[in-house]
Design a protein around this motif. Structure first.
Motif, PDB file in Angstrom:
ATOM      1  N   MET A 151      53.739   2.338  66.875  1.00 28.74           N
ATOM      2  CA  MET A 151      54.422   2.534  65.582  1.00 28.74           C
ATOM      3  C   MET A 151      55.233   3.829  65.615  1.00 28.74           C
ATOM      4  SD  MET A 151      52.743   2.611  61.764  1.00 28.74           S
ATOM      5  CE  MET A 151      53.777   2.805  60.329  1.00 28.74           C
ATOM      6  N   THR A 152      56.500   3.728  65.207  1.00 26.86           N
ATOM      7  CA  THR A 152      57.382   4.898  65.223  1.00 26.86           C
ATOM      8  C   THR A 152      56.982   5.906  64.147  1.00 26.86           C
ATOM      9  OG1 THR A 152      59.207   3.511  65.978  1.00 26.86           O
ATOM     10  CG2 THR A 152      59.779   5.666  65.104  1.00 26.86           C
ATOM     11  N   LYS A 153      56.902   7.157  64.544  1.00 31.19           N
ATOM     12  CA  LYS A 153      56.540   8.223  63.608  1.00 31.19           C
ATOM     13  C   LYS A 153      57.786   8.697  62.871  1.00 31.19           C
ATOM     14  CE  LYS A 153      54.416  12.822  63.552  1.00 31.19           C
ATOM     15  NZ  LYS A 153      53.856  13.911  64.397  1.00 31.19           N
ATOM     16  N   ASN A 154      57.668   8.871  61.543  1.00 36.11           N
ATOM     17  CA  ASN A 154      58.796   9.342  60.758  1.00 36.11           C
ATOM     18  C   ASN A 154      59.132  10.787  61.102  1.00 36.11           C
ATOM     19  OD1 ASN A 154      59.737   7.215  59.336  1.00 36.11           O
ATOM     20  ND2 ASN A 154      58.940   7.837  57.356  1.00 36.11           N
ATOM     21  N   LEU A 155      60.407  11.046  61.325  1.00 36.12           N
ATOM     22  CA  LEU A 155      60.873  12.408  61.554  1.00 36.12           C
ATOM     23  C   LEU A 155      61.494  12.968  60.282  1.00 36.12           C
ATOM     24  CD1 LEU A 155      61.386  14.649  63.720  1.00 36.12           C
ATOM     25  CD2 LEU A 155      63.674  13.658  63.974  1.00 36.12           C
ATOM     26  N   LEU A 156      62.335  12.148  59.648  1.00 40.91           N
ATOM     27  CA  LEU A 156      63.046  12.562  58.431  1.00 40.91           C
ATOM     28  C   LEU A 156      62.803  11.539  57.335  1.00 40.91           C
ATOM     29  CD1 LEU A 156      65.266  14.545  57.189  1.00 40.91           C
ATOM     30  CD2 LEU A 156      66.898  12.752  57.791  1.00 40.91           C
ATOM     31  N   SER A 157      62.484  12.030  56.151  1.00 38.11           N
ATOM     32  CA  SER A 157      62.300  11.157  54.993  1.00 38.11           C
ATOM     33  C   SER A 157      63.059  11.749  53.809  1.00 38.11           C
ATOM     34  CB  SER A 157      60.807  11.034  54.661  1.00 38.11           C
ATOM     35  OG  SER A 157      60.622  10.225  53.518  1.00 38.11           O
ATOM     36  N   ILE A 158      63.976  10.966  53.260  1.00 35.26           N
ATOM     37  CA  ILE A 158      64.768  11.400  52.105  1.00 35.26           C
ATOM     38  C   ILE A 158      64.427  10.489  50.940  1.00 35.26           C
ATOM     39  CG2 ILE A 158      67.098  11.800  51.218  1.00 35.26           C
ATOM     40  CD1 ILE A 158      68.047  11.910  54.140  1.00 35.26           C
TER      41      ILE A 158
ATOM     42  N   ALA B 227      74.027  18.688  52.991  1.00 36.40           N
ATOM     43  CA  ALA B 227      72.794  18.856  52.216  1.00 36.40           C
ATOM     44  C   ALA B 227      71.582  18.869  53.140  1.00 36.40           C
ATOM     45  CB  ALA B 227      72.667  17.735  51.190  1.00 36.40           C
ATOM     46  N   LEU B 228      71.596  18.027  54.162  1.00 35.19           N
ATOM     47  CA  LEU B 228      70.486  18.004  55.120  1.00 35.19           C
ATOM     48  C   LEU B 228      70.402  19.309  55.898  1.00 35.19           C
ATOM     49  CD1 LEU B 228      70.750  14.359  56.567  1.00 35.19           C
ATOM     50  CD2 LEU B 228      69.017  15.263  55.009  1.00 35.19           C
ATOM     51  N   MET B 229      71.562  19.923  56.145  1.00 36.48           N
ATOM     52  CA  MET B 229      71.593  21.167  56.919  1.00 36.48           C
ATOM     53  C   MET B 229      71.341  22.396  56.055  1.00 36.48           C
ATOM     54  SD  MET B 229      71.905  21.767  60.177  1.00 36.48           S
ATOM     55  CE  MET B 229      70.900  23.233  60.382  1.00 36.48           C
ATOM     56  N   GLY B 230      71.421  22.233  54.728  1.00 38.27           N
ATOM     57  CA  GLY B 230      71.105  23.360  53.848  1.00 38.27           C
ATOM     58  C   GLY B 230      72.287  24.223  53.465  1.00 38.27           C
TER      59      GLY B 230
ATOM     60  N   GLU C 285      63.743  14.816  47.338  1.00 40.39           N
ATOM     61  CA  GLU C 285      63.230  15.693  48.386  1.00 40.39           C
ATOM     62  C   GLU C 285      63.723  15.280  49.764  1.00 40.39           C
ATOM     63  OE1 GLU C 285      58.947  15.281  48.070  1.00 40.39           O
ATOM     64  OE2 GLU C 285      58.934  13.759  49.653  1.00 40.39           O
ATOM     65  N   ILE C 286      63.809  16.288  50.634  1.00 39.26           N
ATOM     66  CA  ILE C 286      64.077  16.078  52.052  1.00 39.26           C
ATOM     67  C   ILE C 286      62.834  16.538  52.790  1.00 39.26           C
ATOM     68  CG2 ILE C 286      65.551  16.640  54.024  1.00 39.26           C
ATOM     69  CD1 ILE C 286      67.709  17.480  51.977  1.00 39.26           C
ATOM     70  N   LYS C 287      62.220  15.630  53.504  1.00 41.49           N
ATOM     71  CA  LYS C 287      61.013  15.966  54.250  1.00 41.49           C
ATOM     72  C   LYS C 287      61.304  15.812  55.739  1.00 41.49           C
ATOM     73  CE  LYS C 287      57.017  14.806  52.494  1.00 41.49           C
ATOM     74  NZ  LYS C 287      55.818  14.010  52.082  1.00 41.49           N
ATOM     75  N   PHE C 288      61.063  16.881  56.502  1.00 46.74           N
ATOM     76  CA  PHE C 288      61.333  16.902  57.934  1.00 46.74           C
ATOM     77  C   PHE C 288      60.056  17.288  58.679  1.00 46.74           C
ATOM     78  CE2 PHE C 288      63.067  19.137  61.777  1.00 46.74           C
ATOM     79  CZ  PHE C 288      63.639  18.022  62.367  1.00 46.74           C
TER      80      PHE C 288
ATOM     81  N   ILE D 271      58.451  19.468  53.302  1.00 40.89           N
ATOM     82  CA  ILE D 271      59.595  19.459  52.384  1.00 40.89           C
ATOM     83  C   ILE D 271      60.451  20.699  52.650  1.00 40.89           C
ATOM     84  CG2 ILE D 271      60.312  19.559  49.958  1.00 40.89           C
ATOM     85  CD1 ILE D 271      57.727  18.054  49.262  1.00 40.89           C
ATOM     86  N   ILE D 272      61.728  20.473  52.932  1.00 38.43           N
ATOM     87  CA  ILE D 272      62.609  21.582  53.353  1.00 38.43           C
ATOM     88  C   ILE D 272      63.713  21.875  52.345  1.00 38.43           C
ATOM     89  CG2 ILE D 272      62.125  21.179  55.809  1.00 38.43           C
ATOM     90  CD1 ILE D 272      64.925  19.823  55.965  1.00 38.43           C
ATOM     91  N   ASN D 273      63.585  21.342  51.131  1.00 37.24           N
ATOM     92  CA  ASN D 273      64.639  21.527  50.123  1.00 37.24           C
ATOM     93  C   ASN D 273      65.106  22.966  49.979  1.00 37.24           C
ATOM     94  OD1 ASN D 273      63.744  18.889  49.636  1.00 37.24           O
ATOM     95  ND2 ASN D 273      64.236  19.013  47.457  1.00 37.24           N
ATOM     96  N   ASP D 274      64.171  23.908  50.039  1.00 39.04           N
ATOM     97  CA  ASP D 274      64.493  25.312  49.747  1.00 39.04           C
ATOM     98  C   ASP D 274      64.741  26.153  50.997  1.00 39.04           C
ATOM     99  OD1 ASP D 274      64.225  24.827  46.995  1.00 39.04           O
ATOM    100  OD2 ASP D 274      62.063  25.191  47.068  1.00 39.04           O
ATOM    101  N   LEU D 275      64.713  25.519  52.162  1.00 38.08           N
ATOM    102  CA  LEU D 275      64.927  26.281  53.402  1.00 38.08           C
ATOM    103  C   LEU D 275      66.414  26.521  53.638  1.00 38.08           C
ATOM    104  CD1 LEU D 275      62.432  24.851  56.053  1.00 38.08           C
ATOM    105  CD2 LEU D 275      62.157  26.818  54.541  1.00 38.08           C
ATOM    106  N   SER D 276      66.751  27.724  54.132  1.00 35.25           N
ATOM    107  CA  SER D 276      68.131  28.049  54.483  1.00 35.25           C
ATOM    108  C   SER D 276      68.536  27.304  55.752  1.00 35.25           C
ATOM    109  CB  SER D 276      68.272  29.553  54.699  1.00 35.25           C
ATOM    110  OG  SER D 276      67.407  29.980  55.744  1.00 35.25           O
ATOM    111  N   ALA D 277      69.839  27.269  56.010  1.00 33.78           N
ATOM    112  CA  ALA D 277      70.353  26.524  57.155  1.00 33.78           C
ATOM    113  C   ALA D 277      69.786  27.038  58.477  1.00 33.78           C
ATOM    114  CB  ALA D 277      71.876  26.602  57.172  1.00 33.78           C
ATOM    115  N   ASP D 278      69.659  28.359  58.619  1.00 31.81           N
ATOM    116  CA  ASP D 278      69.163  28.892  59.882  1.00 31.81           C
ATOM    117  C   ASP D 278      67.702  28.505  60.114  1.00 31.81           C
ATOM    118  OD1 ASP D 278      68.598  30.715  57.693  1.00 31.81           O
ATOM    119  OD2 ASP D 278      67.851  32.128  59.189  1.00 31.81           O
ATOM    120  N   LYS D 279      66.918  28.443  59.044  1.00 32.72           N
ATOM    121  CA  LYS D 279      65.514  28.049  59.185  1.00 32.72           C
ATOM    122  C   LYS D 279      65.402  26.567  59.523  1.00 32.72           C
ATOM    123  CE  LYS D 279      63.553  31.701  56.314  1.00 32.72           C
ATOM    124  NZ  LYS D 279      62.868  32.050  55.036  1.00 32.72           N
TER     125      LYS D 279
END
Length: 254
Positions: A1-8, A50-53, A63-66, A70-78
């Protein structure tokens, strides 16, 4: 079973208080290749930024889950340090900075580990050989005097060196002739593996002739309105987006 990497989930994004994304739902598993197509103005590049921040793109809902976080509040560099890479539709020219210097600095920033000159030269040479790039390319100033195809190939080289878990290619095929598109696609194919996922955003389907995506999504008016395989891209090639637009309108513009 494929593991989720990104969930929007139900992602809504504003630019200067104007709603552009109106409820995006998308899941990308490890090792999968997804294509997002759609007419201009539908929100494709907005989704990429938006995905890159990008700070100008305000997430107002959802939400964006990576990798389960949840990475909604993370800056692009993070986000980059966590393994997200975005190739630009219009790469910048940077006089005075060579391709090698730029990539070594980027690799240091993303990994948090200083890249020593000799080992990095060896790594870069290996990656360039993989992409059939001449060795002297590394000493050229970044994108300065590059052809459209060279600029896009340099983006693929960056992806190769940085080794992200998720690579987002925004309109990588834009403005390229058939030969350049083939070269870019070959580079993408060489970098695919069972852990790295690739999201290709495009207005055309020329690139799809060389890729074998797991899913094709149609993004229209800020929502993904259809998901399937290559048959969707072939339908659009034959009839354009008008059929989907009419269905979309008939459904009440959902």
């Amino acid at each position: 079973m494929t593991k989720n990497l990104l969930s929007i989930k139900d992602l809504k994004v504003n630019i200067e208080e104007k709603e552009i994304l109106k409820g995006i739902n998308l899941e990308i598993g490890e090792g999968e290749v997804h294509i997002i197509m759609g007419p201009n103005g539908g929100g494709k590049s907005t989704l990429a930024y938006a995905l890159m921040g990008h700070p100008s793109y305000e997430i107002v809902q959802g939400e964006i889950k990576f990798k389960g976080e949840i990475i909604n509040d993370l800056s692009a560099d993070k986000r980059a340090k966590k393994g997200i890479f975005l190739s630009f539709q219009y790469p910048e020219e940077i006089p005075g900075v060579t391709v090698e210097e730029f990539l070594r600095t980027a690799k240091t920033s993303v990994t948090g580990e200083t890249q020593k000159i000799i080992p990095f030269k060896k790594l870069l040479k290996e990656k360039m050989e993989l992409l059939d790039m001449k060795e002297e390319y590394a000493s050229r100033y970044l994108n300065l005097g590059f052809s459209g195809g060279e600029k896009k190939k340099n983006e693929i080289l960056q992806m190769s060196v940085l080794e992200p878990s998720l690579a987002i290619l925004d309109e990588t095929d834009s403005g390229l002739d058939v030969d350049a598109i083939r070269v870019v696609a070959e580079g993408v194919n060489k970098l695919k593996n069972d852990k790295r996922s690739i999201l290709v955003i495009t207005h055309y389907n020329k690139l799809l002739n060389y890729l074998n995506p797991d899913y094709v999504h149609i993004l229209l008016d800020g929502r993904i309105v259809e998901t399937g395989g290559l048959e969707i891209a072939k339908e659009i090639d034959e009839t354009g987006y008008e059929n989907i637009k009419s269905q979309f309108s008939y459904d009440g513009g959902q």
